[in-house]
Design an enzyme around this catalytic site. Structure first.
Site, PDB file in Angstrom:
ATOM      1  N   GLY A 199       0.822  -1.212   0.000  1.00  0.00           N
ATOM      2  CA  GLY A 199       0.000   0.000   0.000  1.00  0.00           C
ATOM      3  C   GLY A 199       0.851   1.255   0.000  1.00  0.00           C
ATOM      4  CB  CYS A 200       0.174   4.644  -1.235  1.00  0.00           C
ATOM      5  SG  CYS A 200      -1.518   4.861  -0.661  1.00  0.00           S
ATOM      6  CG  HIS A 201      -1.296   5.691   3.973  1.00  0.00           C
ATOM      7  ND1 HIS A 201      -0.937   6.987   4.257  1.00  0.00           N
ATOM      8  CD2 HIS A 201      -2.595   5.751   3.592  1.00  0.00           C
ATOM      9  CE1 HIS A 201      -1.979   7.797   4.065  1.00  0.00           C
ATOM     10  NE2 HIS A 201      -2.994   7.070   3.656  1.00  0.00           N
TER      11      HIS A 201
ATOM     12  CB  THR B 253       4.948   6.470   3.010  1.00  0.00           C
ATOM     13  OG1 THR B 253       4.191   6.466   1.804  1.00  0.00           O
ATOM     14  CG2 THR B 253       5.583   7.829   3.209  1.00  0.00           C
TER      15      THR B 253
END
Lengths: 350, 350, 350, 350
Positions: free
Chosen positions: D153-155, D158
């Site tokens: 996932g993007c979160h 990160t």
């Protein structure tokens, strides 16, 4: 692999400068040899533009420190007015240099027009005579052999691309062209001014330079040439809350016998083989976000409800096709490279 | 203290509905008695619009549940088309009711024009004949005695206010008016549509409804009436990334003998005593952010460089003077209240 | 009608200054008698902030030109550091004056803390001792009798309001508070700086002042007082692309026996009678847009998935409750007016 | 030139789908052979995403119509939940296929964790066991040989990139990690929902999924594995008004003996040779705009004022390194291409 073209960028700490770096750092045939920025000299480019962290780039120097020895081509992204003497100097030192100038200094071929619009006599008249107007799609042959190319203004490029072919074909009335050209903020550069603060720009819109924006002079020159007689378009730029993009809403009055469909056809024909100009299907409205970050221009022609008018819309990214992308396109052309080299990035949307 | 005016708001879950609540909840002479929202009936208004947490407001009901007994005036903020039968019903039940309609249903006096622009015959012709066009500054006397007021469109209000006085005074050519009207997103309402998503609207601009936006019909009606002959303005709306604000860039061709200064003077005279219309000094360019959140309109007149054209700029907040604020102004007028009552909030800037 | 309170605003050309004008020009008991702005002295307020076109406001003067004769209360919206000597001067000239100071100069009661955080010794120590910390909801009685009120910082107000009651009640661990406080751009003022340009702020986010933002000192002072022992919260402000709003995301560790529900209950009880503080239902997440333009604060408490943590969210408009609205609330309080006078505008959304 | 890798993109009408097209259309070793979009089947890609006007792309088809014959690798950009059966089907038809899945379906190795977070039993358990967690920098060897890669996932990407190396090195307390992860709107996709409208997102901020966002499960899995014991980070995502970018503000508590400088050193060492991860100098704060449009991640480590905490900041473009760019990086890795192939675009700023 042949030797790369060695380039220098003058004015690398501004937005058109950084955009040149973005494009040229990935250009397969160019090598960035020097970057100048008088007030930020001594700094690394990544200090000024952290998006370049990790890239191997020359440190910023002053123009005075610039060594032309290893440089084949210079991009000049300096403020209007100062550029003409800088470029004169460059050619004095190295006549075989090639220069793509992103300022307004060499765009107007008529010295009187220059003096009128810019408020002072031109300081490099012989170069002005020599410079090619760098709108590639409409002036390709003249540019190809030039030593000095005057990259056109961002608003000018946006409006000239659709209007000139229509004037050449006699399809519209040169006396009745009304342009409202909306632009994002990045075209105003990086100088700190109150009216450019976030809170002064976001959540609102306002016109500026109404009736007197300097890009108007480029429209007069190119529209007049295309029409074969003087043209005095009404040109109103307005600032809207976005970073990138110009969106010209052009209301034209049709010449006798012309129709909106014929206008569309003329543009479609003119730009049929052009890699960077996309004429959308008749009636389809372009959006600026669909060219963001790319060197593309999208054009639309829509019929008005009355029989004698049409709306022509043109949009591009002011930092790419409106400035640095077009400059690289000019570099490609005068260097004998394929015109699309280093410029095929697709638009960033969303 | 006399008894307050009891009002109901139909369509309270949309943006013009919530804007009515914002204004009326603080209006010294009005009391909100009912709020309808068919799909959200049963919810508290603060669930739908949390900015109203802590306010004592009626719970949302369906229109069918609406009890007119204690209601003196109805604001109708429903979608175009459905409104005419709803209002017909309301008057059938309570003929002495007053209605301010924010939809387009009663704006066009000519049933044929309505049918042409809206694609179906009008369902309440007798009411259409009776409705007053609710642009207070230009139609005050007709509105004062009306039972049904048709609040004009946001784009229409923005352009009619500056253009009609110029046409009435014969200062501009009705056949050559070019309007590019930039609008924020809130005018499109709260319905979930792909083209209204944040990522489809931010960081870009695009025209829409080119050559066929329905507000054009209101311009035709009011411009034609003012000019004494048909007018066919070119009207192009475009969507820009902001919430609130309309910004009309109007290029006009001067009538023989007219000058841009004369235009300015005519507007300054017309609106001298108006509390909500500010004509800026000649040559000064308005900004939409300076009217944000207020019921104000700011007008500017700027000379073009050619002698026969001028640029007239008009800006307002589409949800206030372009919709709900104007609706409250109409309520004030037909209720015999001071026109500025509840409407003197200053603009929010930044 | 009794005579109005005569007020002067020092620093009227900044955003907190214009926001004071927005609120005070419509305040039923205050009259704006003087506006100062050293660099823009001589201009009309409507030249500097065109949203005030049409209002009858005093012309901008320098502080040196300010005549205190007809002034009862001064709002000081000047830069930090210069304010203390300006206010000392004001009181020397007119000891019975009342002053609401929007700068940081009088917020810290401990002179050493001031010197540490602001880098120089305080220049008006006796006034610093006298000043009341102007967070009305938590310090009402001390403010009521004060001559000098130190309006707290915008980030501070946002975090102190929810955290102090929880510390007072012993519900959370003072040693483990993590605050990420997102703010819009208007809090940074109107000075032209590169990092505040539209293109440097839009379409992106970044933290600033990490580990050293000066508002931290206000948190230390108020959190420490409430906890009865030193507190060292981790406070990270970040700038996001919007004009108005602060949004504090506060992660707290529960004291033994506490639950997220108990935290919510404590806040609901503390603020039950407060007109400007709304505690949302347990678990509901506030949005900054729902307080935009209003003097409201919205608070939310949400349980984390682990048993010992909760997320407390607090949001307000930095120019209203975070600055000028709170200043007017302080004015109301020290002038014996109802606290909500002139402050009941509802939020602007959308 | 060897034959290109033939790829299909399932879900091409969403934002991660269009971003895959943006990258793959210019990838020197990939050829786009099929694009699916069930609801928009039959349309040209340029109708759905006009930025692709002029590109030669396959027409959109339904998944049912997809012919796997000429396809070597499939990117699956479909909604969570439906993907697992689609991919099971693909492998059933063509076991030698390679698949990079951008959904969440195969990210969690523990079927129970999947069931808990996603609310239903997994439908393709044998594939879940086989899938490699596609965070290249931290899992390169496992991915290289995989047939199925689960793009994180993007979160998650990160936060995992900076936190996992710190946990592996034992420098921070796994029990006390607080993450506030700000995201732009494009991560929410292109489905029309009220809360995603421009007016609901611009000029404001709000947290969402507090205490229960599904990406938390990926943090738990990867943090726990790195720490060697369960970790229960507090993770709060918040939505801010921008298109692209994730910005994770991570407050960590230092392990005994650790310092902020040591944290920085650990990250600098870990990512020294990585083309897409830039660790900024100690104390320097990243900005999301400096990675916009690129596959880069920028990391910063800043000391808090107390001795036992540090703030770690990580930012990337959610559509590139947070989704489609990472997917292409995975494609490169499992195809034996250089990892940076087609991914060296520099960030677009401004």
């Amino acid at each position: 692999m042949t030797a790369p073209l060695n380039v220098a960028i003058l004015g690398a700490s501004g937005y058109t400068g950084s955009e040149l770096v973005r494009l040229l750092a990935r250009h397969p045939r160019a090598a960035i040899r020097a970057l100048t920025a008088d007030r930020k000299a001594g700094q690394a480019m990544a200090d000024v533009f952290p998006q370049f962290a990790g890239l191997d780039l020359p440190r910023l120097v002053t123009i005075a420190e610039l060594d032309l020895a290893g440089v084949d081509l210079v991009f000049c992204a300096l403020p209007h007015g100062t550029t003409q003497t800088v470029i004169k100097d460059l050619f004095a030192k190295k006549p075989e240099l090639k220069v793509v100038d992103l300022s307004a200094d060499f765009r107007l071929t008529d010295p009187e027009a220059y003096a009128t619009w810019y408020g002072h006599a031109h300081q490099a008249l012989e170069l002005q005579a020599e410079a090619a107007f760098g709108l590639v799609e409409l002036n390709r042959e003249a540019i190809r052999g030039a030593r000095l190319v005057a990259n056109p203004g961002c608003h000018s490029t946006t409006s000239i691309l659709p209007v000139v072919p229509l004037l050449r074909a006699g399809l519209i009335d040169p006396a009745n062209i009304v342009i409202v050209s909306s632009t994002g903020m990045s075209g105003a550069g990086r100088a700190a001014k109150e009216e450019m603060l976030f809170s002064e720009v976001s959540e609102g819109v306002h016109a500026y330079g109404v009736g007197k924006h300097r890009h108007t002079s480029e429209l007069d020159q190119e529209f007049g040439k295309a029409a074969g007689r003087p043209s005095l378009a009404t040109f109103t730029p307005q600032l809207i809350p976005m970073n990138r993009g110009i969106y010209a809403n052009i209301t034209v009055t049709l010449a006798a016998g012309a129709t909106a469909e014929r206008l569309h056809e003329a543009l479609a024909t003119t730009y049929a083989g052009e890699p960077f100009v996309q004429v959308l299907p008749f009636g389809k409205v372009p959006q600026s976000r669909h060219v963001r970050g790319s060197n593309n221009v999208q054009l639309g022609v829509i019929a008005d409800r009355g029989p004698d008018r049409a709306i022509v819309i043109s949009t591009l990214d002011n930092l790419v096709k409106g400035a640095s992308g077009q400059a690289v396109q000019n570099m490609n052309l005068i260097s004998g490279f394929p015109e699309t080299e280093g410029l095929n990035q697709l638009a960033i949307f969303p």
